[in-house]
Write a protein that holds these residues in place. Sequence first.
Motif, PDB file in Angstrom:
ATOM      1  N   LEU A  82      29.199 -23.560  13.408  1.00 58.45           N
ATOM      2  CA  LEU A  82      30.431 -23.636  14.200  1.00 58.45           C
ATOM      3  C   LEU A  82      30.680 -22.337  14.951  1.00 58.45           C
ATOM      4  CD1 LEU A  82      32.745 -25.567  11.702  1.00 58.45           C
ATOM      5  CD2 LEU A  82      31.467 -26.472  13.663  1.00 58.45           C
ATOM      6  N   ASN A  83      30.371 -21.217  14.317  1.00 56.13           N
ATOM      7  CA  ASN A  83      30.565 -19.918  14.956  1.00 56.13           C
ATOM      8  C   ASN A  83      29.728 -19.785  16.230  1.00 56.13           C
ATOM      9  OD1 ASN A  83      31.527 -17.146  15.069  1.00 56.13           O
ATOM     10  ND2 ASN A  83      29.469 -16.571  14.467  1.00 56.13           N
ATOM     11  N   PHE A  84      28.473 -20.233  16.179  1.00 51.37           N
ATOM     12  CA  PHE A  84      27.592 -20.091  17.330  1.00 51.37           C
ATOM     13  C   PHE A  84      27.734 -21.217  18.352  1.00 51.37           C
ATOM     14  CE2 PHE A  84      24.987 -17.484  14.291  1.00 51.37           C
ATOM     15  CZ  PHE A  84      25.238 -16.287  14.921  1.00 51.37           C
ATOM     16  N   ALA A  85      28.298 -22.369  17.952  1.00 51.59           N
ATOM     17  CA  ALA A  85      28.411 -23.503  18.867  1.00 51.59           C
ATOM     18  C   ALA A  85      29.754 -23.557  19.586  1.00 51.59           C
ATOM     19  CB  ALA A  85      28.188 -24.818  18.118  1.00 51.59           C
ATOM     20  N   ALA A  86      30.795 -23.017  18.981  1.00 54.25           N
ATOM     21  CA  ALA A  86      32.144 -23.098  19.561  1.00 54.25           C
ATOM     22  C   ALA A  86      32.333 -22.029  20.633  1.00 54.25           C
ATOM     23  CB  ALA A  86      33.187 -22.944  18.460  1.00 54.25           C
ATOM     24  N   GLU A  87      33.268 -22.292  21.522  1.00 55.24           N
ATOM     25  CA  GLU A  87      33.594 -21.313  22.570  1.00 55.24           C
ATOM     26  C   GLU A  87      34.020 -19.995  21.932  1.00 55.24           C
ATOM     27  OE1 GLU A  87      33.168 -21.454  25.824  1.00 55.24           O
ATOM     28  OE2 GLU A  87      32.400 -23.489  25.655  1.00 55.24           O
ATOM     29  N   GLY A  88      33.600 -18.911  22.524  1.00 56.95           N
ATOM     30  CA  GLY A  88      33.979 -17.599  22.023  1.00 56.95           C
ATOM     31  C   GLY A  88      32.886 -16.594  22.299  1.00 56.95           C
ATOM     32  N   PRO A  89      33.077 -15.366  21.823  1.00 58.68           N
ATOM     33  CA  PRO A  89      32.124 -14.295  22.130  1.00 58.68           C
ATOM     34  C   PRO A  89      30.751 -14.495  21.489  1.00 58.68           C
ATOM     35  CG  PRO A  89      33.754 -13.560  20.518  1.00 58.68           C
ATOM     36  CD  PRO A  89      34.194 -14.909  21.003  1.00 58.68           C
ATOM     37  N   LYS A 110      29.195 -17.483  21.186  1.00 57.49           N
ATOM     38  CA  LYS A 110      28.636 -18.767  21.584  1.00 57.49           C
ATOM     39  C   LYS A 110      27.180 -18.604  22.017  1.00 57.49           C
ATOM     40  CE  LYS A 110      29.311 -22.748  24.610  1.00 57.49           C
ATOM     41  NZ  LYS A 110      29.137 -23.799  23.640  1.00 57.49           N
ATOM     42  N   ALA A 111      26.329 -19.415  21.402  1.00 59.08           N
ATOM     43  CA  ALA A 111      24.905 -19.399  21.734  1.00 59.08           C
ATOM     44  C   ALA A 111      24.640 -20.352  22.885  1.00 59.08           C
ATOM     45  CB  ALA A 111      24.083 -19.809  20.515  1.00 59.08           C
ATOM     46  N   GLU A 112      23.547 -20.122  23.585  1.00 59.49           N
ATOM     47  CA  GLU A 112      23.159 -21.011  24.679  1.00 59.49           C
ATOM     48  C   GLU A 112      22.867 -22.417  24.145  1.00 59.49           C
ATOM     49  OE1 GLU A 112      19.353 -21.335  27.597  1.00 59.49           O
ATOM     50  OE2 GLU A 112      20.294 -19.364  27.464  1.00 59.49           O
ATOM     51  N   SER A 113      22.292 -22.476  22.952  1.00 56.68           N
ATOM     52  CA  SER A 113      21.937 -23.763  22.349  1.00 56.68           C
ATOM     53  C   SER A 113      21.965 -23.611  20.839  1.00 56.68           C
ATOM     54  CB  SER A 113      20.548 -24.187  22.815  1.00 56.68           C
ATOM     55  OG  SER A 113      20.119 -25.335  22.128  1.00 56.68           O
ATOM     56  N   VAL A 114      22.497 -24.607  20.133  1.00 57.06           N
ATOM     57  CA  VAL A 114      22.536 -24.593  18.672  1.00 57.06           C
ATOM     58  C   VAL A 114      22.036 -25.941  18.166  1.00 57.06           C
ATOM     59  CG1 VAL A 114      24.012 -24.483  16.617  1.00 57.06           C
ATOM     60  CG2 VAL A 114      24.485 -22.990  18.574  1.00 57.06           C
ATOM     61  N   ILE A 115      21.081 -25.882  17.250  1.00 56.23           N
ATOM     62  CA  ILE A 115      20.570 -27.090  16.611  1.00 56.23           C
ATOM     63  C   ILE A 115      20.690 -26.898  15.103  1.00 56.23           C
ATOM     64  CG2 ILE A 115      18.597 -28.623  16.272  1.00 56.23           C
ATOM     65  CD1 ILE A 115      17.511 -27.536  18.973  1.00 56.23           C
ATOM     66  N   ALA A 159      30.238 -33.903  22.113  1.00 54.46           N
ATOM     67  CA  ALA A 159      30.520 -33.248  23.394  1.00 54.46           C
ATOM     68  C   ALA A 159      29.274 -32.551  23.966  1.00 54.46           C
ATOM     69  CB  ALA A 159      31.650 -32.237  23.217  1.00 54.46           C
ATOM     70  N   TYR A 160      28.117 -32.748  23.324  1.00 49.26           N
ATOM     71  CA  TYR A 160      26.844 -32.141  23.738  1.00 49.26           C
ATOM     72  C   TYR A 160      26.907 -30.616  23.734  1.00 49.26           C
ATOM     73  CZ  TYR A 160      25.926 -36.928  25.130  1.00 49.26           C
ATOM     74  OH  TYR A 160      25.776 -38.290  25.124  1.00 49.26           O
ATOM     75  N   GLU A 161      27.714 -30.063  22.843  1.00 49.65           N
ATOM     76  CA  GLU A 161      27.811 -28.607  22.701  1.00 49.65           C
ATOM     77  C   GLU A 161      26.798 -28.085  21.685  1.00 49.65           C
ATOM     78  OE1 GLU A 161      29.807 -26.415  24.388  1.00 49.65           O
ATOM     79  OE2 GLU A 161      30.370 -28.112  25.651  1.00 49.65           O
ATOM     80  N   MET A 162      26.232 -28.980  20.889  1.00 48.31           N
ATOM     81  CA  MET A 162      25.216 -28.635  19.901  1.00 48.31           C
ATOM     82  C   MET A 162      24.484 -29.911  19.508  1.00 48.31           C
ATOM     83  SD  MET A 162      27.195 -28.193  16.249  1.00 48.31           S
ATOM     84  CE  MET A 162      25.652 -28.413  15.369  1.00 48.31           C
ATOM     85  N   GLN A 163      23.435 -29.762  18.692  1.00 50.84           N
ATOM     86  CA  GLN A 163      22.691 -30.918  18.187  1.00 50.84           C
ATOM     87  C   GLN A 163      22.617 -30.855  16.669  1.00 50.84           C
ATOM     88  OE1 GLN A 163      18.871 -31.804  20.163  1.00 50.84           O
ATOM     89  NE2 GLN A 163      19.383 -30.097  21.531  1.00 50.84           N
ATOM     90  N   PHE A 164      22.513 -32.018  16.057  1.00 48.28           N
ATOM     91  CA  PHE A 164      22.333 -32.129  14.608  1.00 48.28           C
ATOM     92  C   PHE A 164      21.133 -33.027  14.351  1.00 48.28           C
ATOM     93  CE2 PHE A 164      23.588 -34.727  10.754  1.00 48.28           C
ATOM     94  CZ  PHE A 164      23.035 -33.842   9.854  1.00 48.28           C
ATOM     95  N   ILE A 165      20.199 -32.537  13.550  1.00 50.01           N
ATOM     96  CA  ILE A 165      19.000 -33.295  13.213  1.00 50.01           C
ATOM     97  C   ILE A 165      18.916 -33.413  11.694  1.00 50.01           C
ATOM     98  CG2 ILE A 165      16.475 -33.355  13.282  1.00 50.01           C
ATOM     99  CD1 ILE A 165      16.630 -31.629  15.833  1.00 50.01           C
ATOM    100  N   VAL A 166      18.772 -34.644  11.199  1.00 56.77           N
ATOM    101  CA  VAL A 166      18.547 -34.856   9.777  1.00 56.77           C
ATOM    102  C   VAL A 166      17.048 -34.742   9.539  1.00 56.77           C
ATOM    103  CG1 VAL A 166      18.705 -36.483   7.855  1.00 56.77           C
ATOM    104  CG2 VAL A 166      20.548 -36.383   9.548  1.00 56.77           C
ATOM    105  N   GLY A 167      16.652 -33.831   8.662  1.00 61.24           N
ATOM    106  CA  GLY A 167      15.237 -33.653   8.375  1.00 61.24           C
ATOM    107  C   GLY A 167      14.983 -32.389   7.593  1.00 61.24           C
ATOM    108  N   GLN A 168      13.712 -32.131   7.374  1.00 63.25           N
ATOM    109  CA  GLN A 168      13.268 -30.944   6.649  1.00 63.25           C
ATOM    110  C   GLN A 168      12.343 -30.143   7.556  1.00 63.25           C
ATOM    111  OE1 GLN A 168      13.562 -29.947   3.308  1.00 63.25           O
ATOM    112  NE2 GLN A 168      14.505 -31.718   2.351  1.00 63.25           N
ATOM    113  N   VAL A 169      12.475 -28.838   7.539  1.00 64.48           N
ATOM    114  CA  VAL A 169      11.527 -27.993   8.266  1.00 64.48           C
ATOM    115  C   VAL A 169      10.228 -28.008   7.464  1.00 64.48           C
ATOM    116  CG1 VAL A 169      11.014 -25.679   9.109  1.00 64.48           C
ATOM    117  CG2 VAL A 169      13.348 -26.574   9.256  1.00 64.48           C
ATOM    118  N   THR A 170       9.165 -28.468   8.087  1.00 67.54           N
ATOM    119  CA  THR A 170       7.883 -28.615   7.400  1.00 67.54           C
ATOM    120  C   THR A 170       6.809 -27.671   7.931  1.00 67.54           C
ATOM    121  OG1 THR A 170       7.346 -30.444   8.893  1.00 67.54           O
ATOM    122  CG2 THR A 170       8.290 -31.017   6.749  1.00 67.54           C
TER     123      THR A 170
END
Length: 187
Positions: free
Chosen positions: A5-12, A14-19, A43-54
């Motif tokens: 939320l810190n990196f996806a929400a508006e504010g100082p 804010k990341a260019e992209s958050v997944i 709102a397409y401000e971030m993405q959420f993926i269900v999975g495991q980093v393999t």
Amino acid sequence: MDWTLNFAAEGPNKAESVILVHRRDGFKAAPASVAKMRELCEAYEMQFIVGQVTGYEERDGRLVGAKVTGGDGVTRVVPTDIVLVFFGLSPKLGPIADWGLQIERKQLVVDTEKFSTSIPGIFAVGDINTYPGKKKLILSGFHECALAAFAAAALIFPEKGKIHLQYTTTSPKLHKVLGVESPVFDD
């Protein structure tokens, strides 16, 4: 969830992209935080993926992607500039065990100067790492995080050179950034 939320929400910050990649669709986070995350996804401000980093992909010695295997069994490559890894209360290596990192008794071996692993650019802090004299304390984890952050910053921003420590109690520059008044100390 808080970092997301810190990196996806508006504010100082804010990341260019958050997944956000999470092993399941359910969370132990505060319901309001989960709702905010889902709102940001809609709102397409971030993405959420269900999975495991393999696994991971690298190019010229730099991490460029995380391989994420979803519940459907399909592995996708998620492009990355920066990866923040958080594990729950039961530290298990999971797919990281197959990354080729040096492992000792199911823990990642680290250099205690930078908390770097045996693969450059991958750092490990907290209960997932091991080194001589390791104490599994939250306090130790904070110390490890600070050293890893300085080492990571040197990799991410090599042009900045040495990063100087500043203290919130005495730094006018930090006081200005934080929007607080500098304390007056009388002897």
